[in-house]
Design a protein around this motif. Structure first.
Motif, PDB file in Angstrom:
ATOM      1  N   CYS A   1      -3.389  13.485  -7.386  1.00  0.00           N
ATOM      2  CA  CYS A   1      -3.443  14.945  -7.283  1.00  0.00           C
ATOM      3  C   CYS A   1      -2.925  15.430  -5.923  1.00  0.00           C
ATOM      4  O   CYS A   1      -2.229  16.453  -5.852  1.00  0.00           O
ATOM      5  CB  CYS A   1      -4.860  15.446  -7.525  1.00  0.00           C
ATOM      6  N   ILE A   2      -3.231  14.702  -4.868  1.00  0.00           N
ATOM      7  CA  ILE A   2      -2.710  15.068  -3.550  1.00  0.00           C
ATOM      8  C   ILE A   2      -1.188  14.985  -3.562  1.00  0.00           C
ATOM      9  O   ILE A   2      -0.505  15.863  -3.019  1.00  0.00           O
ATOM     10  CB  ILE A   2      -3.309  14.160  -2.449  1.00  0.00           C
ATOM     11  N   LYS A   3      -0.642  13.956  -4.202  1.00  0.00           N
ATOM     12  CA  LYS A   3       0.813  13.817  -4.307  1.00  0.00           C
ATOM     13  C   LYS A   3       1.424  15.030  -5.028  1.00  0.00           C
ATOM     14  O   LYS A   3       2.441  15.559  -4.605  1.00  0.00           O
ATOM     15  CB  LYS A   3       1.172  12.519  -5.030  1.00  0.00           C
TER      16      LYS A   3
ATOM     17  N   PHE B   1       0.842  -1.204   0.000  1.00  0.00           N
ATOM     18  CA  PHE B   1       0.000   0.000   0.000  1.00  0.00           C
ATOM     19  C   PHE B   1       0.880   1.258   0.000  1.00  0.00           C
ATOM     20  O   PHE B   1       0.694   2.170   0.797  1.00  0.00           O
ATOM     21  CB  PHE B   1      -0.969   0.009   1.188  1.00  0.00           C
ATOM     22  N   HIS B   2       1.830   1.252  -0.929  1.00  0.00           N
ATOM     23  CA  HIS B   2       2.839   2.308  -0.911  1.00  0.00           C
ATOM     24  C   HIS B   2       2.261   3.708  -1.104  1.00  0.00           C
ATOM     25  O   HIS B   2       2.828   4.683  -0.616  1.00  0.00           O
ATOM     26  CB  HIS B   2       3.939   2.027  -1.939  1.00  0.00           C
ATOM     27  N   SER B   3       1.128   3.824  -1.760  1.00  0.00           N
ATOM     28  CA  SER B   3       0.538   5.145  -1.943  1.00  0.00           C
ATOM     29  C   SER B   3       0.245   5.797  -0.594  1.00  0.00           C
ATOM     30  O   SER B   3       0.553   6.968  -0.377  1.00  0.00           O
ATOM     31  CB  SER B   3      -0.737   5.059  -2.777  1.00  0.00           C
ATOM     32  N   SER B   4      -0.333   5.025   0.315  1.00  0.00           N
ATOM     33  CA  SER B   4      -0.646   5.563   1.649  1.00  0.00           C
ATOM     34  C   SER B   4       0.623   5.936   2.404  1.00  0.00           C
ATOM     35  O   SER B   4       0.668   6.961   3.090  1.00  0.00           O
ATOM     36  CB  SER B   4      -1.424   4.526   2.464  1.00  0.00           C
ATOM     37  N   ILE B   5       1.642   5.113   2.276  1.00  0.00           N
ATOM     38  CA  ILE B   5       2.913   5.386   2.961  1.00  0.00           C
ATOM     39  C   ILE B   5       3.502   6.698   2.456  1.00  0.00           C
ATOM     40  O   ILE B   5       3.926   7.551   3.238  1.00  0.00           O
ATOM     41  CB  ILE B   5       3.911   4.226   2.761  1.00  0.00           C
ATOM     42  N   LEU B   6       3.518   6.888   1.141  1.00  0.00           N
ATOM     43  CA  LEU B   6       4.085   8.120   0.578  1.00  0.00           C
ATOM     44  C   LEU B   6       3.274   9.350   0.971  1.00  0.00           C
ATOM     45  O   LEU B   6       3.844  10.397   1.282  1.00  0.00           O
ATOM     46  CB  LEU B   6       4.199   8.005  -0.943  1.00  0.00           C
ATOM     47  N   LEU B   7       1.951   9.223   0.962  1.00  0.00           N
ATOM     48  CA  LEU B   7       1.109  10.345   1.379  1.00  0.00           C
ATOM     49  C   LEU B   7       1.399  10.722   2.838  1.00  0.00           C
ATOM     50  O   LEU B   7       1.546  11.904   3.171  1.00  0.00           O
ATOM     51  CB  LEU B   7      -0.366  10.018   1.192  1.00  0.00           C
ATOM     52  N   ASP B   8       1.497   9.720   3.714  1.00  0.00           N
ATOM     53  CA  ASP B   8       1.787   9.974   5.133  1.00  0.00           C
ATOM     54  C   ASP B   8       3.186  10.560   5.320  1.00  0.00           C
ATOM     55  O   ASP B   8       3.393  11.462   6.128  1.00  0.00           O
ATOM     56  CB  ASP B   8       1.668   8.682   5.952  1.00  0.00           C
ATOM     57  N   PHE B   9       4.130  10.025   4.583  1.00  0.00           N
ATOM     58  CA  PHE B   9       5.518  10.480   4.645  1.00  0.00           C
ATOM     59  C   PHE B   9       5.592  11.965   4.304  1.00  0.00           C
ATOM     60  O   PHE B   9       6.159  12.775   5.057  1.00  0.00           O
ATOM     61  CB  PHE B   9       6.316   9.657   3.628  1.00  0.00           C
ATOM     62  N   ALA B  10       5.013  12.330   3.162  1.00  0.00           N
ATOM     63  CA  ALA B  10       5.043  13.721   2.712  1.00  0.00           C
ATOM     64  C   ALA B  10       4.289  14.634   3.666  1.00  0.00           C
ATOM     65  O   ALA B  10       4.751  15.736   3.989  1.00  0.00           O
ATOM     66  CB  ALA B  10       4.481  13.837   1.297  1.00  0.00           C
ATOM     67  N   GLU B  11       3.138  14.172   4.153  1.00  0.00           N
ATOM     68  CA  GLU B  11       2.363  14.978   5.093  1.00  0.00           C
ATOM     69  C   GLU B  11       3.161  15.247   6.374  1.00  0.00           C
ATOM     70  O   GLU B  11       3.161  16.359   6.895  1.00  0.00           O
ATOM     71  CB  GLU B  11       1.057  14.265   5.442  1.00  0.00           C
ATOM     72  N   GLY B  12       3.852  14.219   6.856  1.00  0.00           N
ATOM     73  CA  GLY B  12       4.675  14.392   8.050  1.00  0.00           C
ATOM     74  C   GLY B  12       5.788  15.402   7.841  1.00  0.00           C
ATOM     75  O   GLY B  12       6.059  16.243   8.709  1.00  0.00           O
TER      76      GLY B  12
END
Length: 158
Positions: free
Chosen positions: A141-143, A46-57
């Motif tokens: 788009c969020i990315k 589920f790498h999309s979720s990981i990247l979204l969380d990573f960037a948000e952090g």
């Protein structure tokens, strides 16, 4: 410092048309190169979720006075904690099975973010080459927005 995202496609995806939703669920390995040495940093499905969380952090570290954040990996008991102190980011990994916490790395925060943004942008562009309608996907788009915000922080625009 360089960062690389390696996406492992599922076997049933081979030879079929690219499907963004399925692709976002694939396993990702994040590799980090420092001083000519490349090592695995983390792995998760589920790498999309990981990247979204990573960037948000990382964005929150810039915007909320460098508050620590945690990312939990899927299919493992690993939790990565990112802590900012005196222009450095320290990343620790907690292993839930044995209760052990180890320091994964410590480096300049700006170097880490710059490496992340460079690879995140490369990854983002590669998706569009596979699927020209990717811009219709909300996560895609969020990315894009996260990349722009992080680039502005790295460049000192905000």
């Amino acid at each position: 410092m360089r960062m690389k995202f390696e996406i492992e496609l599922y076997e049933d995806m081979m030879g079929k048309p690219f499907c963004l939703d399925t692709y976002f669920n694939c396993r990702m390995n994040i590799l980090i190169s420092q001083n000519g040495v490349e090592k695995e940093f983390c792995t998760s499905t589920f790498h999309s979720s990981i990247l979204l969380d990573f960037a948000e952090g990382l964005i929150n570290m810039y915007e909320q006075n460098q508050q620590p954040f945690v990312i939990e990996m899927y299919e493992s008991t690993y939790e990565y904690t990112f802590t900012y102190f005196q222009k450095l980011v320290t990343i620790t990994r907690y292993e839930g099975y044995n209760g052990e916490t180890i320091e994964m790395m410590k480096c300049r925060f700006d170097d880490f973010v710059e490496a992340f943004v460079t690879e995140y942008e490369r990854y983002h562009k590669a998706i569009l080459k596979q699927d020209s309608s990717a811009f219709k996907n909300e996560d895609y788009c969020i990315k894009r927005d996260q990349i722009n915000i992080l680039k502005n922080h790295v460049n000192g625009v905000i």
